[in-house]
Every structure is written in C-alpha cells, then in structure tokens.
Scaffold this motif. Sequence first.
Motif, PDB file in Angstrom:
ATOM      1  N   TYR A   1      -8.367   4.698  -4.453  1.00  0.00           N
ATOM      2  CA  TYR A   1      -7.644   5.029  -5.685  1.00  0.00           C
ATOM      3  C   TYR A   1      -8.645   5.209  -6.832  1.00  0.00           C
ATOM      4  CZ  TYR A   1      -3.956   4.917  -9.194  1.00  0.00           C
ATOM      5  OH  TYR A   1      -3.094   5.245 -10.217  1.00  0.00           O
TER       6      TYR A   1
ATOM      7  N   LYS B   1       0.884  -1.177   0.000  1.00  0.00           N
ATOM      8  CA  LYS B   1       0.000   0.000   0.000  1.00  0.00           C
ATOM      9  C   LYS B   1       0.910   1.211   0.000  1.00  0.00           C
ATOM     10  CE  LYS B   1      -3.735  -2.175   2.363  1.00  0.00           C
ATOM     11  NZ  LYS B   1      -4.096  -2.738   3.634  1.00  0.00           N
TER      12      LYS B   1
ATOM     13  N   TRP C   1      -8.524  -0.634   2.825  1.00  0.00           N
ATOM     14  CA  TRP C   1      -8.379  -0.644   1.375  1.00  0.00           C
ATOM     15  C   TRP C   1      -7.908   0.729   0.903  1.00  0.00           C
ATOM     16  CZ3 TRP C   1     -13.787  -3.200   0.019  1.00  0.00           C
ATOM     17  CH2 TRP C   1     -13.754  -4.539   0.426  1.00  0.00           C
ATOM     18  N   GLU C   2      -6.943   0.708  -0.054  1.00  0.00           N
ATOM     19  CA  GLU C   2      -6.402   1.975  -0.535  1.00  0.00           C
ATOM     20  C   GLU C   2      -7.387   2.660  -1.493  1.00  0.00           C
ATOM     21  OE1 GLU C   2      -2.330   1.711  -2.017  1.00  0.00           O
ATOM     22  OE2 GLU C   2      -2.636   3.569  -3.144  1.00  0.00           O
TER      23      GLU C   2
ATOM     24  N   SER D   1      -0.393   4.515  -0.340  1.00  0.00           N
ATOM     25  CA  SER D   1      -1.074   5.739   0.076  1.00  0.00           C
ATOM     26  C   SER D   1      -1.578   5.541   1.496  1.00  0.00           C
ATOM     27  CB  SER D   1      -2.233   6.002  -0.872  1.00  0.00           C
ATOM     28  OG  SER D   1      -3.192   6.795  -0.241  1.00  0.00           O
ATOM     29  N   HIS D   2      -1.767   6.663   2.188  1.00  0.00           N
ATOM     30  CA  HIS D   2      -2.338   6.565   3.536  1.00  0.00           C
ATOM     31  C   HIS D   2      -3.828   6.857   3.514  1.00  0.00           C
ATOM     32  CE1 HIS D   2       1.487   5.825   5.278  1.00  0.00           C
ATOM     33  NE2 HIS D   2       1.994   6.867   4.628  1.00  0.00           N
ATOM     34  N   ASP D   3      -4.342   7.067   2.298  1.00  0.00           N
ATOM     35  CA  ASP D   3      -5.768   7.335   2.181  1.00  0.00           C
ATOM     36  C   ASP D   3      -6.496   5.990   2.106  1.00  0.00           C
ATOM     37  OD1 ASP D   3      -8.056   8.754   1.997  1.00  0.00           O
ATOM     38  OD2 ASP D   3      -7.827   9.331  -0.114  1.00  0.00           O
ATOM     39  N   LEU D   4      -6.845   5.479   3.284  1.00  0.00           N
ATOM     40  CA  LEU D   4      -7.409   4.125   3.365  1.00  0.00           C
ATOM     41  C   LEU D   4      -8.843   4.175   3.892  1.00  0.00           C
ATOM     42  CD1 LEU D   4      -4.400   2.319   5.141  1.00  0.00           C
ATOM     43  CD2 LEU D   4      -4.763   2.608   2.677  1.00  0.00           C
TER      44      LEU D   4
END
Length: 411
Positions: A301, A288, A298-299, A290-293
Amino acid sequence: MNEKNLNFLAFPDGFLWGVSTSAYQIEGGITNDWSKWESAPERLSNLLAQGKKSSEYESRQAANSWELYDEDFNLVEELHCGAYRLGLEWSRIEPVEGKYSLEAIERYKKMLKSLQQRKIKVVLTLWHWTNPVWLADMGGWSNKSAVDYFGRFVATCVREFGELVDMWVVLNEPMVHVGNGYLTGKFPPNLKKPILAYKTLQNLILAQKTAYGIIKKNTYIAKVGYTSLCNYITVTHKNNIFELILAKTFDYCWNWYFVNKTRKYVDFIGLDYYFVDRIVARPPFRAKISHDLTDFGWEIYPRGIYEVIKKASRYKLPIYILENGLADAKDTKRARFIKSHLAQVYKAISEGADVRGYFHWSLLDNFEWADGYWPQFGLYKVNRETFERTAQPSAEVYGQICKENGFWSKL
Ligand code: BGC
C-alpha cells in the motif's frame, strides 16, 4: 514531460539514497539471546514437529558479512548509493559484561574506514533487537540496569567509532521488541507479560535519552536518532466508530507514543514503512482488502508511506526513510514496489515534507528473525552454501534511481 506522458520525479539535491541491513541478520557466527533461543531444544523439536528444517530457522552464518563485508560495500557502490545503514552487534563488542573485544572493535573500525574511503556515508545502528546473553540473563531491557549497561556500551562505541559515523541510529524499532518480546511472545524473551512490556518500553525511552546525551557530548557533526516501524493504521469500514477509536488508539500507541516521549532527544525522525494495517472491530482485529501481497502476506500500500510521512512532519524534524522493502523471492514485485513508494515520498516532499533520504530494506537476503531464511528481502540474493551474492533484476532499477536522483513516472 516526455513523449510517453511520463514525468521525471527529481528528488532534492543531496537526497541520500541508501540500503539498510542489521548486524545479526547478515554477519553470521554470533552468540546472543537470539542464537540461544533459536537453538533451544524445545524450539528445535517444535520446528521438527511442523516439518520444518531447523537450519532454515537458525541464524548461524547468516550472509557471512563478517568476512565478506567488502563484497557488500562493492554492492552498495554498484547501486550508486551514497549511504549504507549497518549495525553493530553488542554481544560481539562486549561478550562478557564489562569486557570488550578489541578484535571485534578493530574489525568494525576496518569496516567503517572502508566505507569512509569509498565516500559512502555511514548510518550506524547501535541496537537492533539483540542482546548479549549476560544482559538477557539479567532480564534484558525489563531490568532498569540495562540502561546503564547500554550507556557504557554507547560511550565505548562513540569513543572508538565516532569519527567514522555520519548518523547514529540508537535503537531499531523499540516498539517491535516490546510487542513481540513481551506481548505476543514471538521474539526473545518470548513473554506475554504486559507489566514487563511497560517497564521495557520505559527503559528503552530512557536508553534513547541517555544515548543521545552521550553521543552529543562527544561528537558535533553526527546526527542522532532511532527508527520507528510506522505502519499506516486505518479503518476497514469508514463509518464504524469502534474501528475509528481502535485505529486512533493503536496508531497513537504503536506509531507516535515513543516519538512523543523522545522528540527532544533526536536530530531526525527515522521511519521504517512496510505495510497498511486495516483495523476491524472484531477478532483478529485486522483485515486485508487487497490481493497485492508480499511473500510475507503484507498488503502492499504505497499511499501509506505518504500518510506516515505527513504525520511525522508534525515534529518539524528532518525525516529519513530508513527501511522500506518487501519479501519477494522471485523479484516480480520489487521494482514496482520501490517506484510506487518513492512516488508517494516524492509527493510528500513536493507538499513540503522534509524527507532527506530513502534506504531500501535490504541490500541482501538475510535472516528474517523468527521466520528464518525463507522471506527474501534482498536486492541481492545470497546462496546459502557459497554465500555468493547475485543481483536481482530490481537492483538495476534501484541503482538507476539512485544514480539519477529520480526516475520517470506516471504521476
Ligand atoms: C526490521 C528488520 C526486518 C524487516 C522486515 C524491520 O521491522 O527492522 O530487521 O528484517 O522489518 O521484517
């Protein structure tokens, strides 16, 4: 363009806005292979050992939609959705092999008629991972006879509900059943048996072909398809040849193998998109960046939905996004998630992709399978004791988009 430098992303006329659910996750009071597994003493003691409350991991009354379906339909209307994707529960309709429950059939008819009266298009799922206990006892989908039993069930459903259905989703994400049921063991029948996985996969392919034939013989207008969970599968290091090979192979097997085998047995491609899968060439083979989870880890995107639509466009069939959503109990990310994904859907459409509809997963908080009730995917929260439904702030945002057939965005 208005003064704030925003563009209105207007979706094509007649674009179908909807929300999705599945029978087992919301109806409640169902006995099937899942409920049997959920309450098995071994599982319950495992949960206890992990300090988890077993009631949070058993479906039980779910969102009580078997009783409260009209309340759910009110919410679909409140969202200005033109369509609702809901499911039938096979084990309710055929609780004993060859014996059909008239009561269950009547209740489903009532539901579908209520949707028809409200002018909400019905997208009906025939199989969403759950099996009647009698079928599971015969080996479930790894037994080839399952295809014949399913065919008989499908014929009954077409006879009983045919006039009330606009789109049939024969199977929900067959690859997930194969992977989680027969390779990782996370879902019933909780096996790690590649040979059975392969057999199950072939039987599900046959089931799609059989069901398509049965439905098309009996109805002329309704469209038939199924849903695929399409992750956007990519590499983590763009020059790593092993990652490239792994990603390509995984993408083919997971996303497109089933589609290739069944392309002549569908009228549309049903895509479910949730996240990006970034491959690395060493265990655990996934990364992963990105820290936008989501709450589920789940990432997020949005570009991935564009990429999978582009790939699905090769089949030259209409595409419907039949699931897209996130676990976000506090509802701090959902509105942004919806808009950012829709902006990518819009981009794909402007480049010629034939996307005809978008369905958000999910209308309500529901039973999230082996993970129980903590992941909350709903535009509406559900009180687990009173079953009261309460709109999350993002419901208003989504409702506005559906109403206006688009939204203002910085593109
Ligand atoms: C499934 C749903 C599930 C959702 C979120 C989809 O793959 O069809 O049943 O709740 O993902 O995990």
